[in-house]
Design a protein around this motif. Structure first.
Motif, PDB file in Angstrom:
ATOM      1  N   PRO A 107       1.859 -17.406  -4.481  1.00 50.81           N
ATOM      2  CA  PRO A 107       1.976 -16.402  -3.436  1.00 50.81           C
ATOM      3  C   PRO A 107       3.296 -15.070  -4.119  1.00 50.81           C
ATOM      4  O   PRO A 107       3.020 -13.727  -3.413  1.00 50.81           O
ATOM      5  N   LEU A 108       4.468 -15.613  -4.647  1.00 55.14           N
ATOM      6  CA  LEU A 108       5.534 -14.751  -5.310  1.00 55.14           C
ATOM      7  C   LEU A 108       6.224 -14.734  -6.302  1.00 55.14           C
ATOM      8  O   LEU A 108       6.434 -15.440  -6.608  1.00 55.14           O
ATOM      9  N   ASP A 109       5.094 -14.041  -7.433  1.00 58.93           N
ATOM     10  CA  ASP A 109       5.064 -14.365  -8.802  1.00 58.93           C
ATOM     11  C   ASP A 109       6.121 -12.965  -9.049  1.00 58.93           C
ATOM     12  O   ASP A 109       6.270 -11.877  -8.460  1.00 58.93           O
ATOM     13  N   GLY A 110       7.755 -13.636  -9.652  1.00 57.65           N
ATOM     14  CA  GLY A 110       8.647 -12.595 -10.169  1.00 57.65           C
ATOM     15  C   GLY A 110       9.989 -12.805  -8.797  1.00 57.65           C
ATOM     16  O   GLY A 110      10.589 -11.495  -8.978  1.00 57.65           O
ATOM     17  N   SER A 111      10.189 -13.644  -8.260  1.00 60.44           N
ATOM     18  CA  SER A 111      10.711 -13.564  -6.607  1.00 60.44           C
ATOM     19  C   SER A 111      12.302 -13.422  -6.658  1.00 60.44           C
ATOM     20  O   SER A 111      13.438 -13.249  -6.249  1.00 60.44           O
ATOM     21  N   SER A 112      12.542 -13.779  -9.110  1.00 64.72           N
ATOM     22  CA  SER A 112      14.085 -13.976  -8.893  1.00 64.72           C
ATOM     23  C   SER A 112      14.346 -12.531  -8.699  1.00 64.72           C
ATOM     24  O   SER A 112      15.316 -12.089  -9.013  1.00 64.72           O
ATOM     25  N   ASN A 113      13.628 -11.652  -8.998  1.00 61.14           N
ATOM     26  CA  ASN A 113      13.883 -10.433  -8.894  1.00 61.14           C
ATOM     27  C   ASN A 113      13.606  -9.695  -7.736  1.00 61.14           C
ATOM     28  O   ASN A 113      14.393  -8.037  -7.983  1.00 61.14           O
ATOM     29  N   ARG A 233       9.007  -3.406 -23.663  1.00 63.82           N
ATOM     30  CA  ARG A 233       8.985  -3.306 -22.089  1.00 63.82           C
ATOM     31  C   ARG A 233       9.156  -4.582 -21.118  1.00 63.82           C
ATOM     32  O   ARG A 233       8.167  -5.288 -21.958  1.00 63.82           O
ATOM     33  N   TRP A 234      10.024  -5.273 -20.187  1.00 68.76           N
ATOM     34  CA  TRP A 234       9.542  -6.075 -20.026  1.00 68.76           C
ATOM     35  C   TRP A 234      10.817  -6.329 -18.830  1.00 68.76           C
ATOM     36  O   TRP A 234      11.701  -6.121 -18.628  1.00 68.76           O
ATOM     37  N   VAL A 235       9.699  -6.418 -18.063  1.00 68.36           N
ATOM     38  CA  VAL A 235       9.974  -6.564 -16.122  1.00 68.36           C
ATOM     39  C   VAL A 235      11.233  -7.472 -15.733  1.00 68.36           C
ATOM     40  O   VAL A 235      11.380  -8.228 -15.372  1.00 68.36           O
ATOM     41  N   THR A 251       0.647  -5.462 -25.236  1.00 69.40           N
ATOM     42  CA  THR A 251       0.519  -6.738 -25.233  1.00 69.40           C
ATOM     43  C   THR A 251       2.106  -7.063 -24.336  1.00 69.40           C
ATOM     44  O   THR A 251       2.871  -7.238 -23.948  1.00 69.40           O
ATOM     45  N   PHE A 252       1.151  -8.633 -23.881  1.00 67.38           N
ATOM     46  CA  PHE A 252       2.270  -9.215 -23.088  1.00 67.38           C
ATOM     47  C   PHE A 252       2.209 -11.149 -23.542  1.00 67.38           C
ATOM     48  O   PHE A 252       1.399 -11.478 -23.331  1.00 67.38           O
ATOM     49  N   LEU A 253       3.622 -10.867 -23.462  1.00 68.93           N
ATOM     50  CA  LEU A 253       3.222 -12.184 -24.374  1.00 68.93           C
ATOM     51  C   LEU A 253       4.658 -13.410 -23.879  1.00 68.93           C
ATOM     52  O   LEU A 253       6.077 -12.440 -23.479  1.00 68.93           O
ATOM     53  N   TYR A 254       4.085 -14.702 -23.199  1.00 67.39           N
ATOM     54  CA  TYR A 254       4.858 -15.762 -22.923  1.00 67.39           C
ATOM     55  C   TYR A 254       4.602 -16.752 -23.469  1.00 67.39           C
ATOM     56  O   TYR A 254       4.095 -17.505 -23.142  1.00 67.39           O
ATOM     57  N   PRO A 255       4.808 -16.732 -24.545  1.00 66.29           N
ATOM     58  CA  PRO A 255       4.506 -17.938 -26.119  1.00 66.29           C
ATOM     59  C   PRO A 255       5.195 -19.030 -25.536  1.00 66.29           C
ATOM     60  O   PRO A 255       5.724 -19.029 -24.965  1.00 66.29           O
ATOM     61  N   ALA A 265       5.290 -24.672 -22.747  1.00 69.26           N
ATOM     62  CA  ALA A 265       5.080 -23.464 -22.074  1.00 69.26           C
ATOM     63  C   ALA A 265       5.406 -23.231 -19.928  1.00 69.26           C
ATOM     64  O   ALA A 265       6.308 -23.629 -20.337  1.00 69.26           O
ATOM     65  N   LYS A 266       5.871 -21.728 -19.933  1.00 70.29           N
ATOM     66  CA  LYS A 266       6.853 -21.450 -18.645  1.00 70.29           C
ATOM     67  C   LYS A 266       5.604 -21.311 -17.784  1.00 70.29           C
ATOM     68  O   LYS A 266       5.109 -21.347 -16.695  1.00 70.29           O
ATOM     69  N   LEU A 267       4.218 -19.848 -18.169  1.00 68.79           N
ATOM     70  CA  LEU A 267       3.272 -19.714 -17.154  1.00 68.79           C
ATOM     71  C   LEU A 267       2.175 -20.523 -16.759  1.00 68.79           C
ATOM     72  O   LEU A 267       2.455 -21.925 -17.593  1.00 68.79           O
ATOM     73  N   ARG A 268       1.914 -20.623 -15.640  1.00 65.65           N
ATOM     74  CA  ARG A 268       1.588 -21.808 -14.994  1.00 65.65           C
ATOM     75  C   ARG A 268      -0.781 -21.519 -15.445  1.00 65.65           C
ATOM     76  O   ARG A 268      -0.660 -19.957 -15.068  1.00 65.65           O
TER      77      ARG A 268
HETATM   78  P1  AFP Z   1       9.938 -16.093 -10.686  1.00 66.26           P
HETATM   79  O1  AFP Z   1       8.713 -16.368 -10.140  1.00 66.26           O
HETATM   80  O2  AFP Z   1      10.757 -17.355 -10.942  1.00 66.26           O
HETATM   81  O3  AFP Z   1      10.916 -15.018 -11.170  1.00 66.26           O
HETATM   82  O4  AFP Z   1       9.669 -16.414 -12.231  1.00 66.26           O
HETATM   83  C1  AFP Z   1       8.688 -15.138 -13.136  1.00 66.26           C
HETATM   84  C2  AFP Z   1       8.451 -15.545 -14.051  1.00 66.26           C
HETATM   85  O5  AFP Z   1       7.439 -16.435 -13.838  1.00 66.26           O
HETATM   86  C3  AFP Z   1       6.705 -15.099 -14.456  1.00 66.26           C
HETATM   87  O6  AFP Z   1       6.416 -13.507 -13.278  1.00 66.26           O
HETATM   88  C4  AFP Z   1       6.980 -13.406 -15.399  1.00 66.26           C
HETATM   89  O7  AFP Z   1       6.996 -13.600 -16.572  1.00 66.26           O
HETATM   90  C5  AFP Z   1       8.428 -14.993 -16.384  1.00 66.26           C
HETATM   91  O8  AFP Z   1       8.560 -15.933 -15.263  1.00 66.26           O
HETATM   92  C6  AFP Z   1       9.732 -14.288 -16.604  1.00 66.26           C
HETATM   93  O9  AFP Z   1      10.508 -15.178 -17.718  1.00 66.26           O
HETATM   94  P2  AFP Z   1      11.681 -14.754 -18.402  1.00 66.26           P
HETATM   95  O10 AFP Z   1      12.444 -15.220 -16.784  1.00 66.26           O
HETATM   96  O11 AFP Z   1      12.074 -16.337 -18.875  1.00 66.26           O
HETATM   97  O12 AFP Z   1      11.845 -14.604 -18.919  1.00 66.26           O
END
Ligand code: AFP
Length: 348
Positions: A107-113, A233-235, A251-255, A265-268
């Motif tokens: 629902p809210l990706d990136g919410s720490s931003n 670039r990294w938002v 390219t976008f990488l979360y390897p 791995a981090k992303l779902r």
């Molecule tokens: P949040 O939803 O907790 O802000 O995480 C965002 C995310 O899943 C994805 O949108 C970003 O690409 C990635 O995390 C950023 O992760 P890092 O903080 O480890 O760079």
């Protein structure tokens, strides 16, 4: 007079039920957009709400976005079940219509931003309920290649909805005055070549060799083996970083990395990597784990994580070949001249 195409007219061309689901998601996205626009004024940006099902910090707005999207989908009544980053198990939806569709969403990706007013988003994927499978977690465990629709909403300077139903990628922008999504980015294409990459470089010490090799070569610029300068670039919101790739390439990488052995791995997969992979492929790009086409990965769990490497064809194919080299013991990682000078100084 300029004729505009709206999302409402666009979805009429889709398979009936899928068009209805898209309209329901769009209604939820408008509600989330309105709440985010007022969140700071209402003092709701910093509110914490414990942890989500993945034991990550959860914000009040994560929970609220989840409720608003669920509510729009339940009211629309075109879905059998919804899986969400915010829900341990899928929520069964007993709507007005007996529809065989499933929605997976973040629902809210990136919410720490949010606390720094940087773009966040909603990522979603629509699947068909498989015949003969009881409705529940098992319904969602399908490879991304089975998606009927994939998309994301972007809550930035303007609110956008970017989606594909497996035939090209269309980007719509919310006209706040009319309350309608208007087609502003038809047939989005990712350029084959690019000189821009996106990665959280603070994880460099934990990357695998092929990723380090790729990034080292980019950073070495015109003096290095690529013979060209690259931009970075990294938002930190995947929606914003992938949107940039869809609009101007890169390219976008979360390897995979070794930072936390329990979480390589981090992303779902289901409500992050899979929908982004379908969008990227439909726009002419490539999406991989580094070792496998992302759309071929069969999920084993609802909240499974996966390494992600996606974007401009030539760059992602290069990265995939670096993984194959490393796995076959053939890679000779680039060592920068700077490194050589430093080690010489140490030795003298
Ligand atoms: P949040 O939803 O907790 O802000 O995480 C965002 C995310 O899943 C994805 O949108 C970003 O690409 C990635 O995390 C950023 O992760 P890092 O903080 O480890 O760079």
């Amino acid at each position: 007079m300029v004729r505009t195409t709206t999302l409402a007219s666009h979805v009429l061309e889709e398979e009936r039920g899928v068009g209805d689901v898209i309209a329901d998601v769009a209604a939820g996205v408008k509600a989330v957009s309105a709440v985010l626009a007022r969140a700071a004024v209402c003092g709701a940006v910093r509110g914490a709400a414990g942890e989500n099902v993945n034991a990550e910090p959860r914000r009040e707005l994560d929970a609220l976005a989840n409720e608003l999207l669920l509510d729009a989908c339940v009211r629309g009544g075109h879905l059998a079940a919804v899986a969400s980053e915010e829900l341990r198990e899928p929520q069964l939806v007993f709507g007005r219509h007996a529809c065989p569709y499933l929605l997976a969403m973040d629902p809210l990706d990136g919410s720490s931003n949010l606390c720094v007013n940087v773009t966040v988003g909603t990522v979603f994927s629509v699947l068909r309920q498989p015949e003969g499978v009881p409705l529940g977690v098992g319904s969602f465990l399908q490879p991304g290649s089975q998606q009927l629709c994939a998309g994301y909403a972007l809550y930035g300077p303007c609110t956008m909805l970017v989606l594909t139903t497996g035939r090209e990628v269309s980007g719509f922008t919310l006209d706040p005055a009319a309350g309608e999504f208007v087609l502003t980015h038809p047939a989005m294409r990712i350029p084959e070549e690019s000189r821009e990459f996106s990665i959280n470089a603070s994880n460099a010490g934990h990357w695998e060799r092929p990723v380090r090799r790729y990034v080292d070569e980019c950073v070495a610029g015109s003096a290095g083996p690529r013979g060209a300068d690259f931009n970075m670039r990294w938002v930190g919101s995947m929606v914003a970083d992938v949107h940039r790739v869809l609009v101007r390439g890169g390219t976008f990488l979360y390897p995979r990395d070794a930072k936390d052995p329990a979480r390589p791995a981090k992303l779902r997969l289901l409500y992050g990597a899979s929908p982004m992979a379908l969008l990227v492929e439909q726009a002419g790009g490539v999406a991989s784990t580094g070792r496998e086409r992302l759309l071929d990965v069969v999920p084993r769990a609802l909240h499974e994580r996966v390494p992600v490497v996606l974007g401009s064809r030539q760059e992602v194919e290069r990265l995939v070949s670096y993984h194959a080299d490393a796995d076959g013991g053939l890679d000779r990682p680039y060592t920068s001249p700077l490194f050589n000078v430093r080690s010489l100084l140490r030795e003298s």
